[in-house]
Design a protein around this motif. Structure first.
Motif, PDB file in Angstrom:
ATOM      1  N   TYR A  43      77.895  30.616  38.818  1.00  0.00           N
ATOM      2  CA  TYR A  43      77.765  30.535  37.362  1.00  0.00           C
ATOM      3  C   TYR A  43      78.278  29.200  36.831  1.00  0.00           C
ATOM      4  CZ  TYR A  43      78.090  31.422  32.438  1.00  0.00           C
ATOM      5  OH  TYR A  43      77.937  31.318  31.069  1.00  0.00           O
ATOM      6  N   SER A  48      75.620  26.681  37.316  1.00  0.00           N
ATOM      7  CA  SER A  48      74.455  26.849  36.442  1.00  0.00           C
ATOM      8  C   SER A  48      74.829  26.637  34.978  1.00  0.00           C
ATOM      9  CB  SER A  48      73.774  28.205  36.667  1.00  0.00           C
ATOM     10  OG  SER A  48      74.652  29.261  36.431  1.00  0.00           O
ATOM     11  N   ALA A  49      76.058  27.003  34.592  1.00  0.00           N
ATOM     12  CA  ALA A  49      76.482  26.785  33.210  1.00  0.00           C
ATOM     13  C   ALA A  49      76.587  25.294  32.895  1.00  0.00           C
ATOM     14  CB  ALA A  49      77.832  27.466  32.950  1.00  0.00           C
ATOM     15  N   ALA A  50      76.779  24.485  33.931  1.00  0.00           N
ATOM     16  CA  ALA A  50      76.839  23.036  33.728  1.00  0.00           C
ATOM     17  C   ALA A  50      75.462  22.401  33.836  1.00  0.00           C
ATOM     18  CB  ALA A  50      77.783  22.403  34.744  1.00  0.00           C
ATOM     19  N   GLY A  51      74.451  23.226  34.105  1.00  0.00           N
ATOM     20  CA  GLY A  51      73.093  22.701  34.192  1.00  0.00           C
ATOM     21  C   GLY A  51      72.903  21.697  35.323  1.00  0.00           C
ATOM     22  N   LEU A  52      73.593  21.902  36.426  1.00  0.00           N
ATOM     23  CA  LEU A  52      73.534  20.928  37.540  1.00  0.00           C
ATOM     24  C   LEU A  52      72.134  20.803  38.125  1.00  0.00           C
ATOM     25  CD1 LEU A  52      76.782  21.179  39.648  1.00  0.00           C
ATOM     26  CD2 LEU A  52      76.253  19.840  37.618  1.00  0.00           C
TER      27      LEU A  52
END
Lengths: 259, 259, 259, 259
Positions: free
Chosen positions: B90, B93-97
């Motif tokens: 998460y 994905s929350a950092a938009g990697l």
């Protein structure tokens, strides 16, 4: 680009006295935007540096360049129930995805899980995603392009319940109403030990899947789980979980292909 | 390699009448292995195909090639509290990697989050991870190599509370007891809008972080949340959540760097 | 009474194709009632037996006599945040309440917790509940009367932070913003070993409470917990947790009075 | 009695540097008791006031008179899976129980739910609990006596799947593997609108129950839910949810009897 341009996507984090809310939109100098803490005009945004602070009538707005997460949560179009980042992130890590891997997905849906899978295996790897509906294929393709990951994704017309053409795949991901119909047909496409991650909203589907595996054979069950994301109200003087939350998205079943 | 070799890591999923449990170990032909459903000898494993089924006294074992997830959950050495896949997935994905991004991490710890971050940005991107303790740097380096991701990771000696040398980074990840000490110093290293994801076990740390941000400045708060993973007992005739579960790992705070 | 009468409270459980929803209202023969599955007239209700089924345009309604739970969830008036049955039930059982016990409460608020406490200790026992606001005292009194429990409840004007007149009480319940202000003053009113259950919405309050106890003295901490109620969509062909849920009400701290 | 006596039940809350744990036992002057923070002798306890503090080698113990909650959680004997206070409290409040009500239970099991039900309806009311096994009837009777509630409880030999002799009951509670077998037979014993609360550990049972109701008839479904209790580590300087928790006990289905 360090300044907000006409037509750019922007993420606005708006802080009021007791609330905080995010908005994502395209900046148009002639438009105006309404938030819970007041309005602002597009002309206030064009040309200012990313990361600027703008005063609102009853709060403040931070003007940020959205990342993939922001776009997926707020604006990428969807025509189906999508898999959210909390699930997608775990699904990818539970499958041990690494750059260069070649994986199968069905169905593509709006392409949200496709994007997270591609973000892991790209570049050098591949996501082959099967989808029966042409409108969904187009939507998924458009969303994958918006994420800049089209180089690693092949969106294929076809019913995964008849199997996949690829061989020696490292993992498979099933987000479909009847995954038990696909497990037998896709088995020849998978390396032995490959994880197969199934996402289903109801417990009936989990029961049917686990039951069907006994006769389908060819897989071991590694785990059934669900991820619950609990947001908190980010107030340092009154920290507490948010009163309203999303209580459920789906169940994640991890299988492993046998010899 | 399609057959189990001497010295290979193996994942054993053992199924008994009412239980299922995973084991990961190195296969040694002269060793013997004990499971809740009976024992087996290493000589039974060497040479059989991956994905084979082995009968045990009171159950059955599936012999699988472990992936990164299995190794991290079971055998990669750790000398500190690690960030588990549910959170790591998460956080990334929350950092938009995306592949190619350049990100900062502190501290490296046992290198578990480092590995997940590298799995996203590799190849083409970079993880710069700061760690003050030399023993932890060595452990993290060893674990990153075990995952085959050393090409994208630079483990640096240094105290992040004095800042980082890199500039124009796409994101930062802080897993340290006093993240508020690092936020000011790392600000010049980040692109405006860059996400900074902070992981902390206690609510006191969340409160202190949110409070400190008022005087530190330079960041907007996007989200505070926690992820709860609930495992289920995978029995189709008696499906239910597991009686015992991990109730807490840590809180995830997502910030965005301002101009 | 076995038939619905003019002016009676009624609970309507309405079932549509994919939803179910409850309504509680007073039956008036001249009124009409709108539900998500269609409307019905009061004249259809007066005179039919309790437990009757009524066809609606897009579903069916069951006409039921509401119990205390239904009235509290739907219609008893509230002018403050109330304590819901999931918390109230646990609070009473965590305190080991039995008929005949004499307990303290502050503040009365809308009287919801008062009612559950009285339901346990009545008859033979007593709830002494302190409340500074006269409008809340009136509301609490009215709600307690609606539940038929006024014989066991004494609603008192007064600030609990100045202590209580009663002595040798079996338990105390604090639902107030600053419970640490009351703990010292009420100590002489409690039997040694008596449980004191504190309900607070934020973690800041829990921290402050636990911290204050060190200097206040006179109590041991038994437990800090929270109860999360997860509702499920009751469809046998597609059973799953509800998508939206209440994520938080408050934290429950159980103390025990020392000698 | 204000002092600890020989043979009394005692609750010891022991606090160490980073832990807290409760113990319940009978005080014997010649016995000695071991806790995680050191040992103490029974002779140290006999004669001291309830609520006393005793120093241990590595911590401190508070000596408390246990209440019904403590006894049920720690020492009342059980020979079956019992219903814990978090569920029992909600079950009773969801049924709107009030003093004086007459209710049905099956099966009695170890009598734990019986006790909570009796604590609500007593005095003036009645719990009729059916149990097929004589050993369980004896155990339940003994536990109900330990709680001092035997005046309101009738433990009956009999199979509830053949119905109950009582009529005009206010509520029913089913904690049995096959509740769908009992719903038809007990229907004549219930007042129209009476709540029937069913407790079942697996989702398969919930599905079968909801499915069976379609052909059984005579009931409306009000709610399916589960209660999750999350304990917190009560340290004011490092407040956080406990790492290990009970993830599941059972599902609670609330029905209402129709006309």
């Amino acid at each position: 680009m360090s300044a907000v341009g006409e037509g750019d996507w922007a993420l606005l984090i708006v802080e009021g006295r007791e609330r905080r809310k995010s908005y994502v939109f395209r900046v148009r100098s002639k438009a105006s935007y309404t938030t819970f803490a007041g309005s602002l005009r597009g002309s206030q945004l064009v040309g200012i540096p990313w990361g600027s602070r703008v005063e609102l009538g009853k709060g403040v707005a931070y003007v940020l360049k959205p990342n993939l997460y922001d776009l997926m949560m707020h604006v990428l179009p969807r025509r189906s129930q999508v898999i959210y980042p909390k699930d997608a992130g775990y699904i990818a890590s539970a499958a041990g995805l690494l750059p260069g891997m070649r994986v199968l997905e069905a169905g593509a849906g709006s392409g949200f899980l496709t994007i997270w899978l591609a973000a892991h295996v790209c570049p050098g790897g591949a996501v082959y995603t099967y989808e029966v509906r042409s409108d969904m294929r187009e939507l998924a393709a458009s969303n994958v392009r918006a994420a800049g990951l089209e180089g690693c994704v092949t969106i294929k017309e076809g019913d995964i319940r008849k199997g996949a053409e690829e061989r020696e795949l490292d993992a498979a991901f099933l987000d479909m109403p009847d995954p038990w119909e696909a497990l037998g047909p896709i088995r020849p496409s998978l390396k032995p030990s490959a994880p197969v991650v199934v996402f289903t909203p109801t417990v009936n589907q989990v029961i049917k899947l686990l039951d069907a595996l006994k006769s389908i054979g060819g897989y071991a069950v590694q785990e059934v789980s669900e991820l619950i994301k609990r947001e908190w109200e980010a107030r340092p003087e009154a920290l507490r979980p948010a009163v309203r939350m999303i209580g459920h998205t789906g169940f994640i079943t991890v299988l492993r292909a046998l010899a």
